[in-house]
Structures are given as C-alpha cells and as structure tokens.
Design an enzyme around this catalytic site. Structure first.
Site, PDB file in Angstrom:
ATOM      1  N   HIS A  88      -2.298  -4.258  11.263  1.00  0.00           N
ATOM      2  CA  HIS A  88      -2.257  -3.742  12.629  1.00  0.00           C
ATOM      3  C   HIS A  88      -1.999  -4.837  13.656  1.00  0.00           C
ATOM      4  CE1 HIS A  88      -4.155  -0.177  10.773  1.00  0.00           C
ATOM      5  NE2 HIS A  88      -3.462   0.448  11.694  1.00  0.00           N
ATOM      6  N   CYS A 135      -9.387   2.426   3.571  1.00  0.00           N
ATOM      7  CA  CYS A 135      -9.221   1.477   4.673  1.00  0.00           C
ATOM      8  C   CYS A 135     -10.135   1.810   5.842  1.00  0.00           C
ATOM      9  CB  CYS A 135      -7.768   1.439   5.147  1.00  0.00           C
ATOM     10  SG  CYS A 135      -7.071   3.026   5.603  1.00  0.00           S
ATOM     11  N   ILE A 175       0.814  -1.212   0.000  1.00  0.00           N
ATOM     12  CA  ILE A 175       0.000   0.000   0.000  1.00  0.00           C
ATOM     13  C   ILE A 175       0.850   1.266   0.000  1.00  0.00           C
ATOM     14  CG2 ILE A 175      -1.851   1.221   1.217  1.00  0.00           C
ATOM     15  CD1 ILE A 175      -2.597  -1.433  -0.220  1.00  0.00           C
ATOM     16  N   ARG A 206      -1.435   5.806  18.572  1.00  0.00           N
ATOM     17  CA  ARG A 206      -0.867   6.569  17.465  1.00  0.00           C
ATOM     18  C   ARG A 206      -1.532   7.942  17.389  1.00  0.00           C
ATOM     19  NH1 ARG A 206       3.734   3.756  16.011  1.00  0.00           N
ATOM     20  NH2 ARG A 206       3.268   1.544  16.343  1.00  0.00           N
ATOM     21  N   CYS A 207      -0.725   8.981  17.298  1.00  0.00           N
ATOM     22  CA  CYS A 207      -1.250  10.345  17.221  1.00  0.00           C
ATOM     23  C   CYS A 207      -0.635  11.069  16.022  1.00  0.00           C
ATOM     24  CB  CYS A 207      -0.934  11.116  18.499  1.00  0.00           C
ATOM     25  SG  CYS A 207      -1.747  10.449  19.974  1.00  0.00           S
ATOM     26  N   HIS A 235      -6.474   3.893  -2.586  1.00  0.00           N
ATOM     27  CA  HIS A 235      -6.551   2.985  -1.436  1.00  0.00           C
ATOM     28  C   HIS A 235      -7.518   3.533  -0.412  1.00  0.00           C
ATOM     29  CE1 HIS A 235      -5.569   0.277   1.763  1.00  0.00           C
ATOM     30  NE2 HIS A 235      -5.255   1.278   2.551  1.00  0.00           N
ATOM     31  N   GLU A 238     -14.845   8.856   6.081  1.00  0.00           N
ATOM     32  CA  GLU A 238     -14.791   9.554   7.367  1.00  0.00           C
ATOM     33  C   GLU A 238     -15.451  10.931   7.314  1.00  0.00           C
ATOM     34  OE1 GLU A 238     -11.068  10.686  10.145  1.00  0.00           O
ATOM     35  OE2 GLU A 238     -11.071   8.653   9.319  1.00  0.00           O
TER      36      GLU A 238
END
Length: 360
Positions: free
Chosen positions: A294, A243, A31, A115-116, A241, A205
């Site tokens: 992940h 996700c 990816i 994660r930020c 892509h 989103e």
C-alpha cells in the site's frame, strides 16, 4: 450435509509437492493481482457500456496476462500468477458467476482509503453453473513451464464481503459457497493447475464481537475452508492468503485450516505476525509478507532479508516462502518491477547464506 474428505498429513503432502514442483529454497511468489492499468480499466468500462465485444475484451485481457507472465519470468519468480486483469473485485467477480447473487449499480462501500467496492447481494441458494477461472489459469500456464497459481476467493471471505440473506444461518450459506469453490478447485486441478490459492482475507473480519460466539464462528469457518480445498491430490499445493488483521488468539484456527502454504501480511503491521508466532508453532509452510504494497515506496533488499531472517527464528527456514504483503493491483508497474527485483534478490541472499535452523 456432505462430510469434509480428509487429506494426507502435511509432511506427506509436502514431500509429494516438493517432488512434483521442484521449487528452490525460499520460493518466491506474489499474492495474485498485478497493476490494474488505465488501459485495463478502460477496456472493462467499454465492455460494460457495450462498445467492446466479449471476444475483443478477452483478447485484450489475454495480452495483459501474457505481459504479466513474461514480466514474472524476467524477474525470476518461482511460482507465477496470471495477474487477474479480467477481475473487477475479488468478491464481485465470483458473485457475478454464481447463482444466488444480484448486484446493485451504486451500492458502493468504502474498503480502505479512497478505494470502494460494490458488495454483491446474496439472496438465494448458491450454485456454480460453470467453471469461473479455469480458462484464464490454463491460458497463463500454457505460457510458462513454471507453475502458475489458480486464484480463488475463499467461501468465508465471499460471505463476509457480501450482503447476505438472513433467512438461514450464515454457516449454511458459507457451506454452499464452499461447495461451489470446491468444484472450481477440482476443475483447476483436472486442467493441470498444480498450485491453487484460496484467499481468506476477511476471516478475521467476520469474528463476532461476543466472545462466546467466536469459537462457533471459527469452527464453521475452518470447516468451510477445508471443504472448499478438499478432494485434491497430495501433489496439488493449496495456498491461502490473509491480510491486515490481528491474528493473535486465532493462530490455532488458522493452523486447523491446514493450507499447505499460508501467505500473510507482516511488514505493514511491523511484523505483528511474528509476535503471534512466538507463542504458537505454526505447522505448515509460511510466507510472511516482506513489503507493504500500500506504499509507493520501493523497499530495500536488506529490509526484506532482515524480516525473513527474523521469521526463520520462529519457523523452520525450509518452510519459509518469500512474497509481498498483498496483491499489487493498486500499484504501478514502475513501482512493482524494482520492488519484486529486490524481493527476489532477498530470496537469493538467503539461499546463498541460509539462516541457522533454530529450535522451533
């Protein structure tokens, strides 16, 4: 506003790309990102602190790119990536190179888990003063005879993962981003890059909560992507892509984006994408993610092969790609190597024993 130039129909593009790229059945790719090691993060911190010069940093990152390309060749991947060692974040990296953006130092926002990210602040009109990725893509391509993807973040995702000015409609700002990305796409093509990926990970989103507003959002989102990917030759293959989203109800809009290849998270959601495809005939090439990046677990070849055979019941096997769910930046090389070895083995198993062509 400028109109979106039309492209040839997908069958004509697919034929031109097949001739130009010469890829095998069930082509393998990733990816975009590869492990962001401690050494890469340390070099970036040294650059920010002024203890490492630009030339020295570039040299270190080029060594990482070469390592990434050589590993992909050894693993037998068909379409390569440069690994993105130079990138801090898929949106911040581009915002830093576009006019119209400023950045916070401590404006961290949780992305997932621990994660930020620091979303950039889009305050003005967007312009691309110079190429952003061409030197990295062409360097990687110079190392291999196999095609190397140019890697870009799409306009809708850049918009949705930024703090955005509110003095004009979001669709107007998104079009400005699309024009900047289109300039980069055309420069990549002119530099000899034959495959270009424009990630739209956040298109779902940004969907409005009000159902009445969703059609309008999807219309200008699709238009922005098509504008960003327009103007290339039929032989240049455009990927996108997506996700970690529920794509039910928006498959028609995704198809309208008209990317040559759609790679999309599938395995982590227990193949929910395949359920969405049961009621919709996706018209172009499709890469259902065959393993969850992940998880530190190394997937088994048999599981990946089984997922692809399930996908072949819904999509013409001749249009299936083989790829992970998402980028590999959070994983370690010790996990990535065996996972990709098994992924490539799954593709080889399908080439040796192709699934039957179902009635699609």
């Amino acid at each position: 506003p400028p109109s979106v130039p039309s492209r040839s129909a997908f069958p004509a593009r697919a034929a031109a790309q097949a001739k130009a790229l010469g890829l095998p059945a069930f082509p393998t790719t990733t990816i975009g990102s590869f492990p962001q090691t401690a050494e890469i993060r340390r070099a970036r911190a040294e650059l920010r602190a002024g203890r490492l010069g630009d030339a020295a940093y570039t040299e270190l990152m080029e060594k990482e790119v070469e390592l990434c390309v050589r590993e992909q060749e050894r693993l037998g991947l068909d379409v390569l990536v440069h690994g993105e060692p130079e990138r801090n974040d898929m949106v911040e990296y581009f915002g830093e190179q576009l006019n119209g953006y400023v950045f916070s130092q401590l404006g961290w926002v949780q992305s997932y888990g621990s994660r930020c990210v620091k979303p950039p602040i889009l305050f003005g009109d967007v312009r691309r003063p110079r190429p952003m990725t061409v030197s990295w893509a062409t360097y990687a391509q110079s190392l291999s005879s196999r095609p190397v993807k140019g890697m870009l973040t799409g306009p809708v995702t850049i918009l949705n993962w930024s703090f955005v000015r509110d003095d004009q409609p979001r669709r107007v700002t998104c079009r400005q981003l699309a024009l900047a990305i289109r300039d980069e796409v055309r420069d990549l093509e002119a530099a000899g890059i034959r495959v270009i990926q424009i990630d739209e990970a956040a298109i779902r989103e940004g969907m409005p909560l009000r159902r009445a507003a969703r059609d309008d959002y999807l219309a200008w989102s699709v238009e922005s992507f098509r504008l960003a990917s327009s103007g290339v030759r039929d032989e240049t293959q455009i990927h996108t892509h997506m996700c970690y989203s529920d794509f039910g109800g928006m498959m028609a809009a995704i198809a309208d984006m008209d990317a040559d290849v759609l790679t999309v998270e599938t395995s982590r959601s227990d193949a929910a994408l395949l359920d969405a495809l049961r009621g919709f005939r996706y018209p172009n090439d499709l890469g259902p993610g065959v393993y969850d990046i992940h998880s530190p677990n190394v997937p088994e070849r048999e599981g990946m092969e089984a997922l692809l055979r399930r996908a072949a019941e819904l999509v013409d096997p001749a249009r299936l790609w083989v790829n992970p769910d998402c980028g590999l930046k959070t994983r370690r090389w010790e996990e990535v190597r065996p996972a990709l070895e098994r992924m490539v083995a799954a593709a080889h198993a399908l080439r040796a024993q192709p699934p039957p062509v179902a009635a699609h």
